[in-house]
Write a protein that holds these residues in place. Structure first.
Motif, mmCIF file in Angstrom:
data_model
loop_
_atom_site.group_PDB
_atom_site.id
_atom_site.type_symbol
_atom_site.label_atom_id
_atom_site.label_comp_id
_atom_site.label_asym_id
_atom_site.label_seq_id
_atom_site.Cartn_x
_atom_site.Cartn_y
_atom_site.Cartn_z
ATOM 1 N N ARG A 1 0.845 -1.178 0.000
ATOM 2 C CA ARG A 1 0.000 0.000 0.000
ATOM 3 C C ARG A 1 0.889 1.239 0.000
ATOM 4 N N THR B 1 -3.757 3.945 6.695
ATOM 5 C CA THR B 1 -4.586 2.807 6.282
ATOM 6 C C THR B 1 -6.072 3.129 6.270
ATOM 7 N N PHE C 1 -11.038 -5.500 7.042
ATOM 8 C CA PHE C 1 -10.127 -5.665 5.916
ATOM 9 C C PHE C 1 -10.424 -6.963 5.176
ATOM 10 N N GLY D 1 -5.845 -6.941 2.087
ATOM 11 C CA GLY D 1 -5.448 -5.781 2.866
ATOM 12 C C GLY D 1 -6.220 -4.518 2.533
#
Length: 177
Positions: free
Chosen positions: A76, A82, A126, A130
């Motif tokens: 990511r 996140t 999630f 991910g």
């Protein structure tokens, strides 16, 4: 003038197409509707095999994924928290949201929430790739949405000048849980 009808599909990368299809079916009841596989990218002609899967997200909405076996492992954007990038899916109402949370947790999924956003409430979790997912239930009144729309442009203008949260809609987070 361009007039958008709706999303045709939104695409993300996945680690394993089969695992992704099975997870979304088992956890969110989303059916596989289409799979496209090529050894060459049609738009660029690059030799890069891929599997492109399309999942039914309801009402003509499609969530798609690419498995790219010849690319480096997924990661990511390390400069983005996140919680920022996520896929938000709407459920019918708050009771459906609570039921979804119970269902996910019974299958071993860690779920955060419900979180109160004033005019909607959400849960977060999630997928096996991910990707952060959000299920949201609208709880606002038509008058509240009208108030929010009325101040949206003013809020953007103030934000662009100050980079501080405008207070035009502060009442959203002051509503009762």
């Amino acid at each position: 003038m361009i007039k958008i009808e709706k999303f045709h599909h939104v695409a993300y990368r996945c680690k394993d197409a089969k695992e992704t299809v099975e997870w979304y079916k088992a956890h969110l009841n989303m059916d596989l509707t289409l799979a496209i596989a090529e050894n060459e990218v049609p738009s660029t002609k690059a030799p890069d095999p891929y599997m492109h899967i399309f999942l039914d997200a309801g009402m003509g909405n499609v969530l798609a994924f690419f498995e790219l076996p010849n690319s480096p492992d997924m990661d990511r954007d390390q400069n983005t928290p996140t919680w920022v990038q996520h896929i938000a899916l709407k459920v019918e109402n708050f009771d459906a949201l609570v039921s979804a949370k119970e269902s996910l947790e019974s299958k071993g999924v860690d779920v955060l929430g419900p979180v109160n956003h004033g005019v909607f409430k959400s849960i977060y979790f999630f997928d096996p790739n991910g990707h952060r997912l959000e299920l949201a239930a609208d709880v606002g009144t038509p008058e509240q949405y009208k108030q929010l729309k009325a101040v949206a442009h003013d809020m953007i203008e103030e934000w662009s000048q100050t980079k501080r949260a405008p207070r035009h809609a502060a009442w959203l987070h002051e509503l009762d849980e």
